[in-house]
Every structure is written in structure tokens, then in C-alpha cells.
Scaffold this active site. Sequence first.
Site, PDB file in Angstrom:
ATOM      1  CG  HIS A  92      -6.007  -2.251   8.660  1.00 33.16           C
ATOM      2  ND1 HIS A  92      -6.127  -0.918   8.991  1.00 33.16           N
ATOM      3  CD2 HIS A  92      -4.700  -2.538   8.898  1.00 33.16           C
ATOM      4  CE1 HIS A  92      -4.966  -0.452   9.393  1.00 33.16           C
ATOM      5  NE2 HIS A  92      -4.077  -1.412   9.340  1.00 33.16           N
TER       6      HIS A  92
ATOM      7  CG  ASP B 197      -0.349  -0.517   2.490  1.00 31.72           C
ATOM      8  OD1 ASP B 197       0.892  -0.496   2.605  1.00 31.72           O
ATOM      9  OD2 ASP B 197      -1.102  -0.942   3.381  1.00 31.72           O
TER      10      ASP B 197
ATOM     11  CD  GLU C 169      -8.929   0.811   7.434  1.00 32.87           C
ATOM     12  OE1 GLU C 169      -8.789  -0.161   8.218  1.00 32.87           O
ATOM     13  OE2 GLU C 169      -8.424   1.928   7.661  1.00 32.87           O
TER      14      GLU C 169
ATOM     15  CG  ASN D  32      -9.190  -1.629  11.577  1.00 35.71           C
ATOM     16  OD1 ASN D  32      -8.177  -2.254  11.224  1.00 35.71           O
ATOM     17  ND2 ASN D  32      -9.630  -0.572  10.916  1.00 35.71           N
TER      18      ASN D  32
HETATM   19  C1  F6R Z   1       1.373  -1.311   6.225  1.00 31.45           C
HETATM   20  C2  F6R Z   1       0.057  -1.945   6.279  1.00 31.45           C
HETATM   21  C3  F6R Z   1      -0.765  -1.968   7.520  1.00 31.45           C
HETATM   22  C4  F6R Z   1       0.018  -2.256   8.793  1.00 31.45           C
HETATM   23  C5  F6R Z   1      -0.883  -2.212  10.011  1.00 31.45           C
HETATM   24  C6  F6R Z   1      -0.099  -2.420  11.301  1.00 31.45           C
HETATM   25  O1  F6R Z   1       1.926  -1.437   4.940  1.00 31.45           O
HETATM   26  O2  F6R Z   1      -0.372  -2.430   5.280  1.00 31.45           O
HETATM   27  O3  F6R Z   1      -1.781  -2.939   7.383  1.00 31.45           O
HETATM   28  O4  F6R Z   1       0.623  -3.513   8.677  1.00 31.45           O
HETATM   29  O5  F6R Z   1      -1.540  -0.999  10.063  1.00 31.45           O
HETATM   30  O6  F6R Z   1       0.777  -1.351  11.498  1.00 31.45           O
HETATM   31  P1  F6R Z   1       1.878  -1.384  12.631  1.00 31.45           P
HETATM   32  O7  F6R Z   1       2.830  -2.474  12.268  1.00 31.45           O
HETATM   33  O8  F6R Z   1       2.541  -0.030  12.579  1.00 31.45           O
HETATM   34  O9  F6R Z   1       1.174  -1.660  13.909  1.00 31.45           O
END
Ligand code: F6R
Length: 261
Positions: free
Chosen positions: A156, A85, A161, A154
Amino acid sequence: MRDDVKELSFPDSGLKVWRCDTEAAVDMAAADLAEEVIRSKPAGKAGPVLGVATGSTPEGLYAELVRRHREQGLSFANVTSFNLDEYLGLYPGHDQSYRYFMVHQLFMHVDIKYENTFVPSGLEWNMEKHVQEYEELIRAKGGIDLQVLGIGGNAHIGFNEPGSAKDSRTRVVALEESTREANSRFFDNDISKVPTHAISMGVATVLEAKKVILMAKGEGKADAVAKSVKGPATPHVPASLLQGHPDCIFILDPGAASLLE
Ligand code: F6R
């Protein structure tokens, strides 16, 4: 299996679940799998394709891969990478863009060829074309051999999401308030600076990877992990949609696994 990793059994989910003794063990277990994939496709053949995530969770994995590159000759010369992403509207040199993250955490420290690293662009004028081309490029490179994921509070995955369909593809998505809040720690704790939209691989894009590892650390992820592993597979809990995948491993530290046992 490493001594500091124990496999938990959730046969109904079809997922493999590894509980690691420490955060560092999560990084090592993930690095072992990444190294295995990288070494399984030596130079001269179609190179290994890694799907990569950003965020705090995989930082230790990238540091370990950099160490193995420097000290053990692990080469990325034949590796292609696709990021999950990117924020909409951030230019690649912005210090919170995911291109910037990858360059600084991994790409500049190893021998990967810059032209073999792909991150969705948050600045395309024709997004529809761009996201389709991203999907086509993944296919043209032979598909993703190993997809690395984190998980949101959440549940994701990527920026899929809650509500993201199982057949969703790379597209522009709106970020949930809770996601922007969580990520505001990287934007001077000012949620107004966090982009409202992103481009994300879809759930179907992720599910097509030959192997998927989802890394999670800390109690803040425990609820999302437990729902994804023990609950029904539903778009309301995007990571639960991984339950249908033939080779998906959740690699958890004690905090993230704390609601499983
Ligand atoms: C990042 C991504 C997100 C993160 C998620 C957890 O490329 O796709 O899904 O993996 O938000 O983020 P952290 O590791 O910062 O808790």
C-alpha cells in the site's frame, strides 16, 4: 549521487531505483531531494509544497531535516505540507494521530507555519465535503512538488490498500487486517485499538505530484518492493501504479532491495 547510493536499472518500470548502503543513507538521500525542492522556491514566490508520510520509515528523514534547519539554516517558512492520510476517529491530539506524529517529528522543530500544514481530519461530520476540499486545497496551492511515501508490506501507498484504483482520489478507506496488525505496534500491540478506517489521498492524487520518492527499509518490505518494481502495474500491488510516473524514485536500504538484485 552520494557515494553510498547506487542506481539500479529497471528500464521497463520507468522508475528510478536507488540502493543505499545503510538506512541512514536512505534518510540522507531523501533529505537531499527534499532540501533541493525546498531551496528551489525561495521566499517571495509560491512556496514549495511537500506531501508527507508518517510511520517508522520517514522518521530519520524528518530528523535530518530538523538537523539541517538547526545547523544549516534550512527554512520551512515558505513550505506548505499535505499529509497523505489520517486515521478515522482519532482527534488531532491523540498520540497516534498523524497530526500528532507530524507535530512531534517535524513541525514543532522547524519554522513551518502551522496554518500551512494540512492533515486530513478524522473527525469531520461531512466527510464527502472534507475529502473534496482536501483535493481542492492541494490544487489551490499549486500541487505537490515532492511527495514522500513509505510502503506497506502489502505494497500500500498512503492507505491505498490492494484493489485501490489508479484514478482513486482522497477518500475514506477500510484498512486491511494486515495493515492494522502491522500498526498495532503503536497501539500497545492491541489490534482492537487500531482504527478500522482512515482517510487517504488516492493513487491519482499521489501520481499528480511532480516528484515522488518512496522510501523503504528492511527485508519486511522486500517482497512488496520487488513486486512494485518488477511486476506488472496493477491495483493489486498499489505501489506498482507508480510505474507510470515521470519522476519517481524508490530509495531502498539493502534489506528492502534484497529481492531486486
Ligand atoms: C503513512 C502511510 C503508510 C506507511 C506504510 C509504511 O502515512 O501512508 O503507507 O508509509 O504503512 O509504514 P512504516 O514506515 O511504519 O513501515
